[in-house]
Motif scaffolding. Structure first.
Motif, short mmCIF file in Angstrom:
data_model
loop_
_atom_site.label_atom_id
_atom_site.label_comp_id
_atom_site.label_asym_id
_atom_site.label_seq_id
_atom_site.Cartn_x
_atom_site.Cartn_y
_atom_site.Cartn_z
N GLY A 1 -7.18 -4.24 3.73
CA GLY A 1 -6.79 -3.24 2.72
C GLY A 1 -5.45 -3.56 2.09
O GLY A 1 -5.29 -3.48 0.87
N ILE B 1 -5.93 -6.65 -0.16
CA ILE B 1 -6.62 -6.29 -1.40
C ILE B 1 -5.70 -5.52 -2.33
O ILE B 1 -5.64 -5.79 -3.53
CB ILE B 1 -7.89 -5.46 -1.07
N GLY B 2 -4.96 -4.55 -1.77
CA GLY B 2 -4.05 -3.75 -2.59
C GLY B 2 -2.93 -4.56 -3.21
O GLY B 2 -2.44 -4.24 -4.29
N LYS B 3 -2.54 -5.64 -2.55
CA LYS B 3 -1.42 -6.45 -3.03
C LYS B 3 -1.86 -7.51 -4.04
O LYS B 3 -1.15 -7.79 -5.01
CB LYS B 3 -0.73 -7.13 -1.85
N VAL C 1 -9.79 -2.34 -6.43
CA VAL C 1 -9.22 -1.17 -5.74
C VAL C 1 -9.94 0.10 -6.16
O VAL C 1 -10.20 0.99 -5.35
CB VAL C 1 -7.70 -1.06 -6.01
N ALA D 1 -9.90 0.72 4.92
CA ALA D 1 -9.50 -0.39 4.06
C ALA D 1 -9.21 0.11 2.65
O ALA D 1 -8.22 -0.29 2.01
CB ALA D 1 -10.60 -1.46 4.02
N GLY D 2 -10.06 1.01 2.14
CA GLY D 2 -9.85 1.56 0.80
C GLY D 2 -8.58 2.38 0.70
O GLY D 2 -7.83 2.27 -0.29
N ALA E 1 -5.68 -0.03 0.80
CA ALA E 1 -5.62 -0.80 -0.45
C ALA E 1 -4.98 0.03 -1.55
O ALA E 1 -4.11 -0.46 -2.29
CB ALA E 1 -7.02 -1.24 -0.86
N ASN E 2 -5.39 1.29 -1.65
CA ASN E 2 -4.85 2.17 -2.69
C ASN E 2 -3.38 2.47 -2.46
O ASN E 2 -2.56 2.50 -3.40
CB ASN E 2 -5.66 3.46 -2.73
N THR F 1 -1.28 0.55 -0.78
CA THR F 1 -0.54 -0.70 -1.02
C THR F 1 -0.35 -0.91 -2.52
O THR F 1 0.74 -1.29 -2.98
CB THR F 1 -1.29 -1.90 -0.43
N TYR F 2 -1.39 -0.65 -3.29
CA TYR F 2 -1.32 -0.77 -4.76
C TYR F 2 -0.23 0.14 -5.32
O TYR F 2 0.46 -0.21 -6.27
CB TYR F 2 -2.68 -0.42 -5.37
#
Length: 394
Positions: free
Chosen positions: A19, A22-24, A31, A188-189, A192-193, A195-196
C-alpha cells in the motif's frame, strides 16, 4: 507434503508495505481503484456489523444462562471485572504516555474518511445496515436473556437457541471466508490512500511505540492477575507463571482462545486446580474473558483518536470499555475475532470512520496473538480463584 499457507499477520504486513509503495509511486487512477474497493468493502463491513453483534451476543448470553448457577455467576463476574480493570489500566497508561510521542504536529490532517478527504472512489455501492448498532445490542440482550430463560424452563431444549447457534456459524463463516481474506486488500488501499496524502509516516512512527506499550501492559496484567490468584489460592506465584508458559506460547501460535483450551486445561491441572473447576472455568473464560484484547483495543483506539485530534472523556472511554466486555463475548476463534465484534462499539461510542476502523483492524490483528495469549493466561488465574472459592464453600 501439504503446502504451508501464508498467515494473516504476514499478509497484513505485506499489504501495508505494498500500500505504501503504491501510494508513493503508482499513478492516481490505481489509488482510486483501491479507493473504490475500499468504499464497497467498507459499506459491506458496515452492513455486517449489526449481524456480527446479534450473531455472537445472542448465542453467547443464551449459552451462559444455562450453566452451573452460582459457579457460572462467580466466574462471569470475575472475568468481566478483570476485563474492566485491564481496560481501565490501558486507558490511564495511554492517556499518560501517548501524549509524550503523539504531538499536535503529528495529528493527521487528511486521514479521516478516505471517501471524503482523500482520493474519491470511481463509484459507490450503498449497503445500508438492517439496523443500528444500539438496536442490534438491545435485540441481542433481549433475545439472549429470553432464550436462556426458555432453555432453563425446558431443561436445556430451545429451537430458537439452535437457530441462533447456526446464525452465529453463518456470521463466523462470513468473517472467515469473506472479510478476513479481503482484509489485506482493504488495508493496502487504506495505506495507499494515506501515503498518497502524505500521512502514513506519522502513523507508522507512532504505532510501533503503541504496540510496545501494549505488550508491556499485557505482561503487567498477567502478573497482577496471577499475584492476586496465587495470594488467594495460596499457591507459588513463580511456579504458576512457569506452568502457564505452554498455554501462552500455544495461544501466540494459534491466535485462538478456543484452539488453546486443551493446553490451557493442562496448565490449570499443573497449577493444582481441581478437575471439575478447570474443565468448567477454562473453556468458559475462553469466550468471556478478554483482558488482553481490551488492553489492545483501548490503547489503539486512544492512539487513533489522538492522531485524528478527536476529543474523548473518561466517561466515554469507560462506557466503551464496559461495552467491549459484553460485545466481545463468544467472539469467533479466528484471528481478529475480537476486533470484528468491537467494530460496532468503536463506531457508535467513539464515532470512528471507515478509515479509522480499518486502521484499528490492521493494528489489532498484527499483534492479535499476544492479546489472545494474555486472555488465556488470565483464564487460568481466574480458575485458581474460583477453585479457592469452591473449596472454601464445600
Amino acid at each position: 507434503m501439504p503446502k504451508k499457507k501464508l498467515g494473516l499477520i504476514p499478509k497484513l504486513i505485506i499489504a501495508i508495505i505494498l500500500g505504501i509503495i503504491i501510494g508513493k509511486f503508482a499513478p492516481e487512477f490505481v489509488v482510486r481503484i483501491l479507493a473504490t474497493f475500499n468504499s464497497i468493502f467498507g459499506n459491506f463491513l458496515g452492513f455486517v456489523i449489526p449481524l456480527i453483534i446479534v450473531g455472537f451476543v445472542v448465542a453467547g448470553i443464551a449459552d451462559l444462562g444455562t450453566g452451573a448457577g452460582k459457579l457460572l455467576g462467580i466466574t462471569t463476574g470475575i472475568a468481566y471485572g478483570s476485563t474492566l480493570v485491564a481496560g481501565t489500566l490501558a486507558y490511564f497508561v495511554a492517556k499518560s504516555l501517548f501524549p509524550l510521542f503523539i504531538h499536535t504536529s503529528q495529528t493527521l490532517t487528511n486521514a479521516g474518511n478516505p471517501e471524503e478527504k482523500l482520493l474519491a472512489p470511481f463509484f459507490k455501492v450503498e449497503m445500508p445496515p438492517i439496523m443500528g448498532v444500539m438496536s442490534a445490542l438491545i435485540i441481542a440482550f433481549i433475545l439472549g436473556l429470553g432464550i436462556a430463560a426458555i432453555k432453563t424452563a425446558k431443561e436445556g431444549k430451545s429451537t430458537l437457541f439452535e437457530v441462533f447457534v447456526e446464525f452465529q456459524a453463518i456470521v463466523e463463516k462470513t468473517i472467515t471466508f469473506v472479510i478476513i481474506p479481503l482484509l489485506p486488500f482493504h488495508i493496502a488501499g487504506i495505506f495507499a490512500n494515506m501515503t498518497y496524502a502524505g500521512e502514513v509516516t506519522k502513523i507508522l512512527s507512532v504505532f510501533w511505540k503503541v504496540l510496545l506499550i501494549v505488550l508491556c501492559l499485557h505482561f503487567i496484567i498477567i502478573l497482577l492477575q496471577f499475584t492476586i490468584a496465587c495470594a488467594y489460592g495460596k499457591k507459588n506465584l513463580v511456579n504458576c507463571l512457569k506452568n502457564q508458559i505452554p498455554g501462552y506460547l500455544t495461544a501466540v501460535g494459534t491466535q485462538s482462545s478456543a484452539a488453546t483450551i486443551p493446553v490451557n486445561v493442562k496448565c490449570a491441572e499443573n497449577n493444582g486446580v481441581s478437575k471439575g473447576i478447570r474443565e468448567f472455568v477454562v473453556p468458559l473464560c475462553a469466550t468471556i474473558h478478554l483482558s488482553g484484547s481490551t488492553i489492545t483495543l483501548t490503547s489503539c483506539a486512544i492512539a487513533v483518536m489522538m492522531l485524528n485530534n478527536m476529543t474523548f472523556t473518561v466517561g466515554q472511554m469507560f462506557g466503551f470499555i464496559a461495552m467491549l466486555g459484553i460485545t466481545m463475548v463468544a467472539a469467533p476463534g479466528v484471528p481478529g475475532g475480537a476486533v470484528m465484534a468491537a467494530l460496532g462499539v468503536l463506531q457508535s461510542n467513539l464515532g470512528f470512520s471507515e478509515a479509522q476502523l480499518a486502521l484499528m483492524i490492521a493494528l489489532y490483528i498484527t499483534q492479535d496473538s499476544f492479546g489472545t495469549a494474555c486472555n488465556i493466561s488470565g483464564d487460568n488465574a481466574i480458575a485458581i480463584i474460583v477453585d479457592g472459592i469452591y473449596n472454601k464453600n464445600k
